[in-house]
Design a protein around this motif. Sequence first.
Motif, PDB file in Angstrom:
ATOM      1  N   GLN A 154       0.837  -1.179   0.000  1.00 11.16           N
ATOM      2  CA  GLN A 154       0.000   0.000   0.000  1.00 11.16           C
ATOM      3  C   GLN A 154       0.879   1.238   0.000  1.00 11.16           C
ATOM      4  OE1 GLN A 154      -2.988  -0.125   2.986  1.00 11.16           O
ATOM      5  NE2 GLN A 154      -3.913   1.831   2.422  1.00 11.16           N
ATOM      6  N   VAL A 155       0.381   2.309  -0.593  1.00 12.77           N
ATOM      7  CA  VAL A 155       1.141   3.558  -0.670  1.00 12.77           C
ATOM      8  C   VAL A 155       0.225   4.724  -0.337  1.00 12.77           C
ATOM      9  CG1 VAL A 155       0.700   3.807  -3.150  1.00 12.77           C
ATOM     10  CG2 VAL A 155       2.658   4.951  -2.121  1.00 12.77           C
ATOM     11  N   GLN A 156       0.739   5.679   0.367  1.00 17.10           N
ATOM     12  CA  GLN A 156       0.013   6.916   0.664  1.00 17.10           C
ATOM     13  C   GLN A 156       0.634   8.050  -0.120  1.00 17.10           C
ATOM     14  OE1 GLN A 156       0.164   7.068   4.997  1.00 17.10           O
ATOM     15  NE2 GLN A 156      -1.893   6.213   5.096  1.00 17.10           N
ATOM     16  N   LEU A 157      -0.228   8.909  -0.658  1.00 16.86           N
ATOM     17  CA  LEU A 157       0.215   9.981  -1.540  1.00 16.86           C
ATOM     18  C   LEU A 157      -0.203  11.337  -0.984  1.00 16.86           C
ATOM     19  CD1 LEU A 157      -0.957   8.298  -4.869  1.00 16.86           C
ATOM     20  CD2 LEU A 157       1.341   8.259  -3.889  1.00 16.86           C
ATOM     21  N   VAL A 158       0.711  12.302  -1.002  1.00 18.56           N
ATOM     22  CA  VAL A 158       0.426  13.639  -0.508  1.00 18.56           C
ATOM     23  C   VAL A 158       0.898  14.655  -1.546  1.00 18.56           C
ATOM     24  CG1 VAL A 158       0.803  15.334   1.305  1.00 18.56           C
ATOM     25  CG2 VAL A 158       0.652  12.893   1.889  1.00 18.56           C
ATOM     26  N   GLU A 159      -0.060  15.408  -2.088  1.00 17.02           N
ATOM     27  CA  GLU A 159       0.270  16.430  -3.080  1.00 17.02           C
ATOM     28  C   GLU A 159       0.594  17.757  -2.401  1.00 17.02           C
ATOM     29  OE1 GLU A 159      -3.283  14.039  -4.859  1.00 17.02           O
ATOM     30  OE2 GLU A 159      -2.693  14.889  -2.931  1.00 17.02           O
ATOM     31  N   SER A 160       1.396  18.550  -3.084  1.00 13.39           N
ATOM     32  CA  SER A 160       1.696  19.907  -2.622  1.00 13.39           C
ATOM     33  C   SER A 160       2.072  20.752  -3.834  1.00 13.39           C
ATOM     34  CB  SER A 160       2.838  19.901  -1.606  1.00 13.39           C
ATOM     35  OG  SER A 160       4.028  19.398  -2.193  1.00 13.39           O
TER      36      SER A 160
ATOM     37  N   TYR B 169      -5.992   3.106 -11.525  1.00 12.38           N
ATOM     38  CA  TYR B 169      -5.218   3.522 -10.364  1.00 12.38           C
ATOM     39  C   TYR B 169      -5.836   3.007  -9.067  1.00 12.38           C
ATOM     40  CZ  TYR B 169      -2.936   6.446 -13.756  1.00 12.38           C
ATOM     41  OH  TYR B 169      -2.237   6.877 -14.860  1.00 12.38           O
ATOM     42  N   SER B 170      -4.959   2.548  -8.181  1.00 12.90           N
ATOM     43  CA  SER B 170      -5.428   1.959  -6.930  1.00 12.90           C
ATOM     44  C   SER B 170      -5.346   2.910  -5.746  1.00 12.90           C
ATOM     45  CB  SER B 170      -4.599   0.710  -6.615  1.00 12.90           C
ATOM     46  OG  SER B 170      -4.712  -0.251  -7.648  1.00 12.90           O
ATOM     47  N   TYR B 171      -4.470   3.889  -5.831  1.00 15.55           N
ATOM     48  CA  TYR B 171      -4.252   4.790  -4.702  1.00 15.55           C
ATOM     49  C   TYR B 171      -4.287   6.231  -5.186  1.00 15.55           C
ATOM     50  CZ  TYR B 171      -2.523   0.405  -2.835  1.00 15.55           C
ATOM     51  OH  TYR B 171      -2.419  -0.903  -2.459  1.00 15.55           O
ATOM     52  N   TRP B 172      -4.886   7.090  -4.346  1.00 23.72           N
ATOM     53  CA  TRP B 172      -5.077   8.495  -4.696  1.00 23.72           C
ATOM     54  C   TRP B 172      -4.670   9.390  -3.539  1.00 23.72           C
ATOM     55  CZ3 TRP B 172      -6.977  10.174  -9.437  1.00 23.72           C
ATOM     56  CH2 TRP B 172      -7.446   9.176 -10.294  1.00 23.72           C
ATOM     57  N   GLY B 173      -4.144  10.562  -3.882  1.00 19.75           N
ATOM     58  CA  GLY B 173      -3.907  11.579  -2.891  1.00 19.75           C
ATOM     59  C   GLY B 173      -5.166  12.388  -2.620  1.00 19.75           C
ATOM     60  N   GLN B 174      -5.049  13.350  -1.720  1.00 18.04           N
ATOM     61  CA  GLN B 174      -6.197  14.171  -1.339  1.00 18.04           C
ATOM     62  C   GLN B 174      -6.426  15.338  -2.287  1.00 18.04           C
ATOM     63  OE1 GLN B 174      -8.398  13.502   1.251  1.00 18.04           O
ATOM     64  NE2 GLN B 174      -7.292  11.574   1.125  1.00 18.04           N
ATOM     65  N   GLY B 175      -5.437  15.648  -3.084  1.00 16.66           N
ATOM     66  CA  GLY B 175      -5.589  16.723  -4.067  1.00 16.66           C
ATOM     67  C   GLY B 175      -5.012  18.045  -3.594  1.00 16.66           C
TER      68      GLY B 175
END
Length: 123
Positions: free
Chosen positions: A1-7, A110-116
């Motif tokens: 599993q992967v967690q994604l954080v956009e900036s 896609y299986s994993y998404w960031g919060q945007g």
Amino acid sequence: QVQLVESGGGLVQVGGSLRLSCAASGRTFSTYGMGWFRQAPGKEREFVAAISRSGGSTAYADSVKARFTISRDNAKNTVYLQMNSLKADDTAVYYCAAAIVVAAATPQAYSYWGQGTQVTVSS
């Protein structure tokens, strides 16, 4: 599993530039194809750009081709979206996403998404 954080989102004038970053957790970042999508108010989420696991292959939506560049740094577990010559139509929430198999142009891949992160281009 992967967690994604956009900036990197924000307010910019027409013709300006922004660089979005997406930081991924975990040790297996290089095994995921990565993509950027965006969603404007009242519209469906749309594909922006994708990059293969190694970074050797990229794809873009026609609307951003020659203006946006996707790249990745597997040592830093980060994918980027350099956005130049921004237009008012580029205003949207931008999401990064990770694909287990192939980074395609459809959200279903896609299986994993960031919060945007919000990008607003003012005219």
